[in-house]
Design a protein around this motif. Structure first.
Motif, PDB file in Angstrom:
ATOM      1  N   PRO A 181      24.050  69.087  53.651  1.00  0.00           N
ATOM      2  CA  PRO A 181      24.427  68.318  52.456  1.00  0.00           C
ATOM      3  C   PRO A 181      25.741  68.808  51.834  1.00  0.00           C
ATOM      4  CG  PRO A 181      22.770  69.930  51.890  1.00  0.00           C
ATOM      5  CD  PRO A 181      22.935  70.014  53.387  1.00  0.00           C
ATOM      6  N   ASN A 182      26.246  68.046  50.850  1.00  0.00           N
ATOM      7  CA  ASN A 182      27.534  68.390  50.265  1.00  0.00           C
ATOM      8  C   ASN A 182      27.487  68.490  48.736  1.00  0.00           C
ATOM      9  OD1 ASN A 182      27.177  65.689  49.697  1.00  0.00           O
ATOM     10  ND2 ASN A 182      29.341  65.166  49.983  1.00  0.00           N
ATOM     11  N   ALA A 183      26.277  68.601  48.173  1.00  0.00           N
ATOM     12  CA  ALA A 183      26.123  68.693  46.718  1.00  0.00           C
ATOM     13  C   ALA A 183      26.127  70.151  46.283  1.00  0.00           C
ATOM     14  CB  ALA A 183      24.839  68.017  46.268  1.00  0.00           C
ATOM     15  N   ILE A 184      27.114  70.532  45.467  1.00  0.00           N
ATOM     16  CA  ILE A 184      27.249  71.903  44.977  1.00  0.00           C
ATOM     17  C   ILE A 184      26.601  72.015  43.603  1.00  0.00           C
ATOM     18  CG2 ILE A 184      28.874  73.709  44.288  1.00  0.00           C
ATOM     19  CD1 ILE A 184      30.895  72.510  46.228  1.00  0.00           C
ATOM     20  N   ASN A 185      25.627  72.909  43.490  1.00  0.00           N
ATOM     21  CA  ASN A 185      24.916  73.074  42.223  1.00  0.00           C
ATOM     22  C   ASN A 185      25.727  73.969  41.272  1.00  0.00           C
ATOM     23  OD1 ASN A 185      22.896  72.915  40.288  1.00  0.00           O
ATOM     24  ND2 ASN A 185      21.740  74.625  41.142  1.00  0.00           N
ATOM     25  N   HIS A 186      26.899  73.477  40.902  1.00  0.00           N
ATOM     26  CA  HIS A 186      27.798  74.212  40.018  1.00  0.00           C
ATOM     27  C   HIS A 186      28.787  73.208  39.425  1.00  0.00           C
ATOM     28  CE1 HIS A 186      29.465  77.755  38.284  1.00  0.00           C
ATOM     29  NE2 HIS A 186      28.960  78.594  39.180  1.00  0.00           N
ATOM     30  N   PHE A 187      29.620  73.680  38.464  1.00  0.00           N
ATOM     31  CA  PHE A 187      30.623  72.769  37.910  1.00  0.00           C
ATOM     32  C   PHE A 187      32.013  73.017  38.503  1.00  0.00           C
ATOM     33  CE2 PHE A 187      30.281  76.299  34.863  1.00  0.00           C
ATOM     34  CZ  PHE A 187      31.601  76.670  34.682  1.00  0.00           C
ATOM     35  N   PHE A 188      32.105  73.947  39.451  1.00  0.00           N
ATOM     36  CA  PHE A 188      33.334  74.153  40.206  1.00  0.00           C
ATOM     37  C   PHE A 188      32.979  74.768  41.551  1.00  0.00           C
ATOM     38  CE2 PHE A 188      32.666  78.094  37.891  1.00  0.00           C
ATOM     39  CZ  PHE A 188      32.997  79.084  38.802  1.00  0.00           C
ATOM     40  N   CYS A 189      33.935  74.751  42.461  1.00  0.00           N
ATOM     41  CA  CYS A 189      33.701  75.329  43.787  1.00  0.00           C
ATOM     42  C   CYS A 189      33.786  76.846  43.689  1.00  0.00           C
ATOM     43  CB  CYS A 189      34.744  74.806  44.772  1.00  0.00           C
ATOM     44  SG  CYS A 189      34.573  73.053  45.156  1.00  0.00           S
TER      45      CYS A 189
ATOM     46  N   THR B 185      39.290  75.337  36.269  1.00  0.00           N
ATOM     47  CA  THR B 185      37.940  74.759  36.349  1.00  0.00           C
ATOM     48  C   THR B 185      37.594  73.762  35.243  1.00  0.00           C
ATOM     49  OG1 THR B 185      37.064  76.635  35.093  1.00  0.00           O
ATOM     50  CG2 THR B 185      37.034  76.811  37.496  1.00  0.00           C
ATOM     51  N   ILE B 186      38.040  74.027  34.020  1.00  0.00           N
ATOM     52  CA  ILE B 186      37.572  73.233  32.880  1.00  0.00           C
ATOM     53  C   ILE B 186      38.001  71.767  32.916  1.00  0.00           C
ATOM     54  CG2 ILE B 186      37.517  73.061  30.360  1.00  0.00           C
ATOM     55  CD1 ILE B 186      35.879  75.364  31.634  1.00  0.00           C
ATOM     56  N   PRO B 187      39.253  71.420  33.264  1.00  0.00           N
ATOM     57  CA  PRO B 187      39.618  69.994  33.328  1.00  0.00           C
ATOM     58  C   PRO B 187      38.712  69.190  34.263  1.00  0.00           C
ATOM     59  CG  PRO B 187      41.595  71.325  33.323  1.00  0.00           C
ATOM     60  CD  PRO B 187      40.442  72.283  33.467  1.00  0.00           C
ATOM     61  N   LYS B 188      38.362  69.762  35.412  1.00  0.00           N
ATOM     62  CA  LYS B 188      37.475  69.079  36.348  1.00  0.00           C
ATOM     63  C   LYS B 188      36.074  68.936  35.764  1.00  0.00           C
ATOM     64  CE  LYS B 188      36.301  67.182  40.241  1.00  0.00           C
ATOM     65  NZ  LYS B 188      36.798  65.827  40.586  1.00  0.00           N
ATOM     66  N   LEU B 189      35.613  69.962  35.051  1.00  0.00           N
ATOM     67  CA  LEU B 189      34.305  69.885  34.398  1.00  0.00           C
ATOM     68  C   LEU B 189      34.291  68.786  33.349  1.00  0.00           C
ATOM     69  CD1 LEU B 189      31.469  70.846  33.634  1.00  0.00           C
ATOM     70  CD2 LEU B 189      32.513  72.648  32.253  1.00  0.00           C
ATOM     71  N   LEU B 190      35.348  68.683  32.557  1.00  0.00           N
ATOM     72  CA  LEU B 190      35.434  67.650  31.525  1.00  0.00           C
ATOM     73  C   LEU B 190      35.411  66.262  32.150  1.00  0.00           C
ATOM     74  CD1 LEU B 190      38.139  69.270  29.205  1.00  0.00           C
ATOM     75  CD2 LEU B 190      35.694  69.041  28.733  1.00  0.00           C
ATOM     76  N   ALA B 191      36.127  66.086  33.258  1.00  0.00           N
ATOM     77  CA  ALA B 191      36.124  64.801  33.966  1.00  0.00           C
ATOM     78  C   ALA B 191      34.736  64.476  34.503  1.00  0.00           C
ATOM     79  CB  ALA B 191      37.135  64.836  35.105  1.00  0.00           C
ATOM     80  N   ASN B 192      34.042  65.502  34.945  1.00  0.00           N
ATOM     81  CA  ASN B 192      32.677  65.343  35.458  1.00  0.00           C
ATOM     82  C   ASN B 192      31.730  64.898  34.356  1.00  0.00           C
ATOM     83  OD1 ASN B 192      30.122  65.666  36.652  1.00  0.00           O
ATOM     84  ND2 ASN B 192      30.821  67.382  37.906  1.00  0.00           N
ATOM     85  N   LEU B 193      31.872  65.480  33.175  1.00  0.00           N
ATOM     86  CA  LEU B 193      30.961  65.193  32.069  1.00  0.00           C
ATOM     87  C   LEU B 193      31.157  63.799  31.477  1.00  0.00           C
ATOM     88  CD1 LEU B 193      31.094  68.607  30.168  1.00  0.00           C
ATOM     89  CD2 LEU B 193      29.140  67.684  31.429  1.00  0.00           C
ATOM     90  N   ILE B 194      32.413  63.356  31.391  1.00  0.00           N
ATOM     91  CA  ILE B 194      32.685  62.111  30.677  1.00  0.00           C
ATOM     92  C   ILE B 194      32.944  60.921  31.591  1.00  0.00           C
ATOM     93  CG2 ILE B 194      35.198  62.393  30.500  1.00  0.00           C
ATOM     94  CD1 ILE B 194      32.802  61.148  27.719  1.00  0.00           C
ATOM     95  N   ALA B 195      33.465  61.162  32.789  1.00  0.00           N
ATOM     96  CA  ALA B 195      33.873  60.049  33.636  1.00  0.00           C
ATOM     97  C   ALA B 195      33.235  60.085  35.021  1.00  0.00           C
ATOM     98  CB  ALA B 195      35.404  60.048  33.778  1.00  0.00           C
ATOM     99  N   ALA B 196      32.214  60.873  35.175  1.00  0.00           N
ATOM    100  CA  ALA B 196      31.508  60.992  36.456  1.00  0.00           C
ATOM    101  C   ALA B 196      32.465  61.363  37.595  1.00  0.00           C
ATOM    102  CB  ALA B 196      30.773  59.702  36.782  1.00  0.00           C
TER     103      ALA B 196
END
Length: 309
Positions: free
Chosen positions: A171-179, A77-88
Motif C-alpha cells: 500500500p501507499n498510505a503513510i500514517n503521518h502528516f509528512f514523509c 512540512t507545515i504547508p503540506k499539512l495545511l493543504a491536507n487539512l483544508i483542501a484534501a
C-alpha cells in the motif's frame, strides 16, 4: 525463474489527521496561526540581531542562525499539512516524498547540532569569561555555524538512500502528516530490516550524540554556577542559558522518543507536532522576549512595544 508482477508506487497518500474529521478546520486554524507567528517571530529575531548593535555577540549570532533554521524546518512540512487539512491535498509524488524526507531529517539533525554548539558557547562564556572573546572570534563563530549543516546533511543522506532503495509496490498510505523514515519504511514490500538498522544507527549520531554533549556542557555549567557565592551572580549566569536548556529538553525528548526506535507508532505524528510546529512557535518567545537586551532592542527599533511586568 519465477516472475513476480509488482507495481511500483508512483505516489504516497499522507493520512495526517484524517481520523479526526470533526477537528480538521480547527486544526487548520490553530496550526496556520502558529505557523505564521513562528515565521514572523523568527524573522523578527533575525532582524533584531542584524540591526541591533547591542546584540552583536556570538550568543545572539547563534540564536539568529537557529531562527533561520527554524523557518526552513517548519516550511518543509507545515504547508503540506495545511493543504491536507483544508483542501484534501493528501497526495505526494514518490520523488517529492523523499525530497521532503531528506530535507526534514537534514534540517532536524542540523537543529540538534546547532543546539549543541549553542550549549558549547554558553559553557565557554560562563567558564572562561576572560578568554571568551579571544576564543570565539568571527571566524570561529562562522565555522561553528557551518559545522552542524555539513555533518547533518551527510548523516541524513545515508538512511534516506537506504530507505529509497527499498521496493514499494503498495500500500501507499503513510500514517503521518509528512514523509518520514519509519512510516515510509513500514510500507516497503522488501525487508526493511537493514534500513531500520541504519536509521537507528544514524539516529544515535543525529540526536543522541549532540544530546549527550549538551548534558556534558550543562553539567559543567551547573558545577560552575554552584560555586558562585552571590545569589545575584548565580541568577545572572543561569539566565543566559535557562531558555536554551528549556528548548533543548523539549526538542530532544520528542526526537529521541520517535527516532531511536523507529517503528512508526500511531502516536509518532502527535509527538512530531511538538518539534515541527510547537517548539518553532515558542522559540522566539523563549529565547528573546524574556531577555532584557532583546526587549531594549525591540523598543529602540519600535518593532514591538513590550510591557515589563
Amino acid at each position: 525463474m519465477e516472475q513476480i508482477n509488482k507495481t511500483t508506487v508512483k505516489e504516497f497518500v499522507l493520512l495526517a489527521f484524517s481520523n479526526l474529521q470533526k477537528f480538521q478546520i480547527l486544526l487548520f486554524i490553530i496550526i496556520l496561526q502558529m505557523y505564521i507567528i513562528s515565521i514572523a517571530g523568527n524573522l523578527a529575531v533575525i532582524t533584531l540581531v542584524k540591526t541591533g548593535t547591542s546584540l552583536h555577540s556570538p550568543m545572539y549570532f547563534f540564536i539568529s542562525v537557529f531562527a533561520a533554521l527554524e523557518i526552513s524546518f517548519v516550511s518543509v512540512t507545515i504547508p503540506k499539512l495545511l493543504a491536507n487539512l483544508i483542501a484534501a491535498g493528501n497526495k505526494i509524488s514518490f520523488i517529492n516524498c523523499f525530497a521532503q524526507l531528506y530535507a526534514f531529517n537534514a534540517l532536524g539533525v542540523t537543529e540538534c547540532y546547532m543546539l549543541a554548539v549553542m550549549a558549547f558557547d554558553r559553557d565557554l562564556a560562563i567558564n572562561h569569561p576572560l578568554r571568551y572573546s579571544a576564543i570565539i572570534t568571527t571566524t570561529v563563530c562562522t565555522a561553528l555555524a557551518i559545522f552542524p549543516f555539513t555533518i547533518s546533511f551527510i548523516i541524513a543522506l545515508i538512511p534516506t538512500v537506504f530507505t529509497a532503495d527499498l521496493l514499494y509496490c503498495g500500500p501507499n498510505a503513510i500514517n503521518h502528516f509528512f514523509c518520514d523514515l519509519a512510516p515510509v519504511q513500514n510500507l516497503a514490500c522488501s525487508d526493511p530490516l537493514i534500513s531500520n538498522l541504519v536509521t537507528s544507527i544514524a539516529a544515535v549520531f543525529a540526536s543522541l550524540t549532540p544530546f549527550i554533549l549538551i548534558l556534558g556542557f550543562y553539567t559543567h555549567i551547573i558545577i560552575t554556577i554552584a560555586k558562585i557565592k552571590s545569589i545575584e551572580g548565580k541568577n545572572k549566569a543561569f539566565s543566559t542559558c535557562s531558555s536554551h536548556l528549556t528548548v533543548a529538553c523539549l526538542f530532544y525528548t520528542s526526537v529521541i522518543i520517535v527516532y531511536i526506535k523507529p517503528k512508526g507508532s500511531h502516536y509518532d505524528k502527535f509527538l512530531a507536532l511538538m518539534y515541527t510546529i510547537v517548539i518553532p512557535f515558542l522559540n522566539p518567545f523563549i529565547y528573546t522576549l524574556r531577555n532584557k537586551d532583546v526587549k531594549d532592542a525591540f523598543q529602540k527599533l519600535n518593532i514591538f512595544k513590550l510591557r515589563i511586568f
